[in-house]
Each structure stands twice: as C-alpha cells, then as structure tokens.
Design a protein around this motif. Structure first.
Motif, PDB file in Angstrom:
ATOM      1  N   GLY A 178       0.791  -1.234   0.000  1.00 53.29           N
ATOM      2  CA  GLY A 178       0.000   0.000   0.000  1.00 53.29           C
ATOM      3  C   GLY A 178       0.822   1.282   0.000  1.00 53.29           C
ATOM      4  O   GLY A 178       0.521   2.216  -0.778  1.00 53.29           O
ATOM      5  N   PRO A 179       1.851   1.421   0.859  1.00 51.73           N
ATOM      6  CA  PRO A 179       2.633   2.655   0.842  1.00 51.73           C
ATOM      7  C   PRO A 179       3.253   2.949  -0.523  1.00 51.73           C
ATOM      8  O   PRO A 179       3.288   4.107  -0.953  1.00 51.73           O
ATOM      9  CB  PRO A 179       3.700   2.408   1.914  1.00 51.73           C
ATOM     10  CG  PRO A 179       3.056   1.448   2.865  1.00 51.73           C
ATOM     11  CD  PRO A 179       2.226   0.544   1.996  1.00 51.73           C
ATOM     12  N   ARG A 180       3.720   1.900  -1.217  1.00 50.01           N
ATOM     13  CA  ARG A 180       4.298   2.149  -2.551  1.00 50.01           C
ATOM     14  C   ARG A 180       3.222   2.520  -3.561  1.00 50.01           C
ATOM     15  O   ARG A 180       3.467   3.323  -4.461  1.00 50.01           O
ATOM     16  CB  ARG A 180       5.071   0.895  -2.993  1.00 50.01           C
ATOM     17  CG  ARG A 180       6.431   0.754  -2.311  1.00 50.01           C
ATOM     18  CD  ARG A 180       7.151  -0.484  -2.748  1.00 50.01           C
ATOM     19  NE  ARG A 180       6.522  -1.694  -2.155  1.00 50.01           N
ATOM     20  CZ  ARG A 180       6.874  -2.938  -2.474  1.00 50.01           C
ATOM     21  NH1 ARG A 180       7.813  -3.163  -3.377  1.00 50.01           N
ATOM     22  NH2 ARG A 180       6.279  -3.965  -1.875  1.00 50.01           N
ATOM     23  N   ARG A 181       2.027   1.941  -3.428  1.00 50.80           N
ATOM     24  CA  ARG A 181       0.940   2.339  -4.342  1.00 50.80           C
ATOM     25  C   ARG A 181       0.561   3.809  -4.122  1.00 50.80           C
ATOM     26  O   ARG A 181       0.368   4.550  -5.097  1.00 50.80           O
ATOM     27  CB  ARG A 181      -0.283   1.451  -4.106  1.00 50.80           C
ATOM     28  CG  ARG A 181      -0.072  -0.002  -4.467  1.00 50.80           C
ATOM     29  CD  ARG A 181      -1.380  -0.774  -4.452  1.00 50.80           C
ATOM     30  NE  ARG A 181      -1.175  -2.202  -4.710  1.00 50.80           N
ATOM     31  CZ  ARG A 181      -2.144  -3.060  -5.006  1.00 50.80           C
ATOM     32  NH1 ARG A 181      -3.406  -2.656  -5.050  1.00 50.80           N
ATOM     33  NH2 ARG A 181      -1.871  -4.343  -5.225  1.00 50.80           N
ATOM     34  N   VAL A 182       0.463   4.195  -2.870  1.00 47.42           N
ATOM     35  CA  VAL A 182       0.142   5.603  -2.593  1.00 47.42           C
ATOM     36  C   VAL A 182       1.264   6.512  -3.092  1.00 47.42           C
ATOM     37  O   VAL A 182       1.009   7.596  -3.628  1.00 47.42           O
ATOM     38  CB  VAL A 182      -0.090   5.790  -1.083  1.00 47.42           C
ATOM     39  CG1 VAL A 182      -0.274   7.268  -0.748  1.00 47.42           C
ATOM     40  CG2 VAL A 182      -1.297   4.992  -0.627  1.00 47.42           C
ATOM     41  N   LEU A 183       2.527   6.072  -2.922  1.00 46.63           N
ATOM     42  CA  LEU A 183       3.647   6.880  -3.405  1.00 46.63           C
ATOM     43  C   LEU A 183       3.589   7.047  -4.917  1.00 46.63           C
ATOM     44  O   LEU A 183       3.819   8.147  -5.437  1.00 46.63           O
ATOM     45  CB  LEU A 183       4.969   6.221  -2.981  1.00 46.63           C
ATOM     46  CG  LEU A 183       6.236   6.947  -3.432  1.00 46.63           C
ATOM     47  CD1 LEU A 183       6.306   8.334  -2.816  1.00 46.63           C
ATOM     48  CD2 LEU A 183       7.480   6.114  -3.074  1.00 46.63           C
TER      49      LEU A 183
END
Length: 393
Positions: A258-263
């Motif tokens: 999730g953090p990489r998708r949001v990034l």
C-alpha cells in the motif's frame, strides 16, 4: 465749412458724409463736419484700408480689415458699427457661419513622433516559485515520513487535509454565493469516512458517505427553511467531492504494498502537473479550455501525458509487485487525463465563485483545495487500475 457745401449733394464716406471734391469718386480729404460739431462727436479709431476678401494677407493684417472681424470667430455687423458700438459690432459665431474663413477648419494633424519599441517582457509563472517549491518539499516530507513509518499516521494526515479542504470550500460558498453548507456534520462525517475506508474497505466508505449525507439533511433543519434545498445540495456535493474521493487513497493503503501504491499515486499526479506546467509555460500557444482555465494549453497537456507515461512505466516496473511497464504507460495516461480534468473542474468552481484560489494557507499554492484539485479525482482512477492490473491485496 464752405457755405456752398450745404446745397451740394454729399457723398457718404466711411465714417460720415464728406464733400465731393473736384474729382468725382476721389477719396475724401477729411471729415465733413464743423469744429463745434466735432466737439460733440466721439472720435472713432482710424482703420487702415485693407483689400476686401480674397486678398493675400497674413494673419496680423487680415484681422484688421475694414468691414471684417478682428478675430476668426467673429462676424462683422454693420448696423452695430453705424451706431458706434465699436467692439460690439462683432458677434461671436461658429466657424461654419464664416464663408470666407482664411484658415481651414480641420487642418491635417501632424504625424506622431515615433515611439521607442517596448522592451520584451519575460514570461512570469504568476506565483512565488520559491515559496511554492518550499511548501511542496515540506508536504512531501510529511507524506513520505508518515506513509512509511506508521500507516495510521498517514490516515490521520488524510483526515486533516479533508477537514481543512471542507472548511475552505464551505467558507467560499458562503462568502461568494451565500450558500450555507453545514460544516460540522461535513467535517465529522468526512474524517469518519476516511477512517472507515481504511478499516472496513469500500463498503465502510459507502456507509459513512450515506450517514454523512443524512447528517447534513438533519443538521440544516435547525435553521429557517429558506434556501434549505440549496444548502443541503451543496453539503452533499462537498461530502462526495472531498472526503469520499479522498477515501480511495486510504483504500490503496490497505494493500500489502500500500505505501508504494500511494507513493506512485502522488508521484504520477505531481509529475503530470509539473510536465503540464513546464511544457505549457515554455511552448504553450494553443489554449486547452480558455473559458475555464486560460493558462492551460494543449502543449501543456501533451507534456503532462508524456511525463506521466514515462514515470508510470518506470514505477510499475520497479515499485509495484507484479507490475509491468506497459501497465505503467496506461496508468500514466489515465493519471494525466484525470488530473487535468480535476484541475479544470476546480477551476470551473472557482470561476463560478469569482475567486483565484480557495485559500491562502499554502504560500505559492493557495489553499489545501488548490492542491487537492487534481489528486481527488485521480485517486479512484489509480485505485481501480491497481485492482485491475495487480489485484487489491
């Protein structure tokens, strides 16, 4: 005076009767009155003989012609002159009443002196770029730090941004249109919507959205009914436009990566805006939507698409599990389109309200809503493509 002059016919001279001399028609030698009579007569000025109309006189001589006006805007009245009124014998009239005017009424204007060419002006970005870059870097640090340290902290950042955005939007609606969308139920329901999306997924987001709309309807009932439909419509619109669309960022965060998708979501949106700005400012000539946002150009849109597609291919290939470069090309194209439409959508709102920015909280950017304009409609697009390409887990 000679006695014989009493019985002889007299010739009328310029100033009075004169004796006829031995030569018929000769100029009179002097006044035809006795000395006692002269004491009772007011002497008149001697006016030199000047040729009648049509002679070649200069301006000074032409003003003193006998039987004509002393000034170009005067008309000689012989009846007043014969009565001895002097200067009253000339009457001010318009130039059109002088058929023999020597000076043209509408002389050709002199050509203007050549003016120096203005110095070329440099293109201006229209904002304080130093402040804008500093604010953008600061926001990026806050987002990245909260995103990769504790997910719950980042959810709180989203909720704060939503509440501030709702405050800006409802404040401008009331100031410019006298629309009183209730802020309290919107702020509470908006924050709850983001948290519900992160905890309960899409189903929790939809339930929170419905409850927020219901709270808006009930809250507005505490005030007079005038404008009720207008106010609750604006309130439901604000609930959907700001917190509900922002909830899809929280939905992206629930995945394992999730953090990489949001990034990637933030990165592609920022790159799209930057490409549009850079290319449009340097090469933009053809307006994209002049009635909505005169600063946007077709060249800028091509810059947004190009930048976003290149960065999207790199991000999907190296940051997203099971992602491929061609998926990144499609993702970048979709982000450029949705970010541009979102920017135009908020520009339409601001143009309807007659304002330039939604707020002044962020120097060089305007308000929070001026930064969320392209992010909000892009969030559900990126979430849906992630689910399509690599699943929701």
């Amino acid at each position: 005076m000679n006695d014989s002059s009493w019985g002889a016919p007299q010739q009328q001279g310029y100033w009075g009767p004169v004796d006829q001399g031995p030569v018929q028609g000769a100029a009179p030698a002097g006044p035809a009155y006795d000395a006692p009579e002269a004491q009772q007569t007011r002497p008149m000025p001697i006016v030199p003989d000047v040729p009648a109309h049509g002679g070649n006189q200069d301006d000074d001589r032409g003003a003193a012609r006998r039987g004509g006006p002393l000034f170009r805007d005067e008309t000689y009245r012989p009846e007043a002159s014969d009565q001895g009124f002097g200067a009253q014998a000339f009457r001010h009239e318009t130039p059109s009443a002088q058929p023999h005017a020597a000076v043209p009424q509408n002389p050709d204007p002199m050509p203007d002196a050549p003016q120096p060419a203005p110095a070329p002006q440099k293109k201006s970005a229209g904002r304080d770029l130093g402040a804008a870059i500093g604010v953008a870097v600061g926001l990026g640090v806050v987002i990245v730090a909260s995103l990769f340290v504790v997910k719950a902290v980042f959810v709180g950042v989203i909720a704060v941004a939503v509440v501030v955005g709702l405050w800006e939007l409802t404040s401008r609606l009331q100031e410019r249109k006298q629309i009183k969308a209730p802020l309290v139920p919107l702020a509470l329901g908006g924050a709850a919507m983001v948290v519900a999306g992160y905890v309960r997924g899409a189903e929790g987001a939809w339930v929170a959205m419905a409850l927020t709309a219901l709270a808006v309807l009930v809250w507005r009932m505490t005030e007079p009914p005038e404008g009720y439909l207008r106010d609750v419509t604006a309130g439901v619109f604000a609930a959907f436009y700001v917190p509900f669309l922002a909830t899809f960022v929280a939905l992206m965060l629930t995945a394992d990566d999730g953090p990489r998708r949001v990034l990637v979501f933030f990165l592609l949106t920022v790159v799209s805006d930057t490409g549009a700005y850079a290319v449009g400012w340097r090469f933009g000539k053809h307006k994209l939507a002049p009635r909505i946002s005169p600063g946007k150009t077709r060249e800028g849109l091509l810059g947004a698409v190009s930048f976003a597609m290149v960065v999207g291919a790199l991000c999907m290939q190296f940051l997203i599990d099971e992602g491929t470069w061609w998926q990144g090309l499609l993702l970048g194209l979709a982000v450029a389109a949705s970010a541009t439409l979102g920017d135009l959508g908020e520009s339409m709102i601001k143009r309807d309200l007659g304002i330039k920015d939604m707020g002044t909280l962020l120097p060089g950017h305007g308000g929070i809503m001026d930064r969320l304009d392209s992010l909000l409609p892009t969030a559900p697009v990126v979430w849906a493509l992630f689910v399509l390409f690599v699943g929701s887990g």
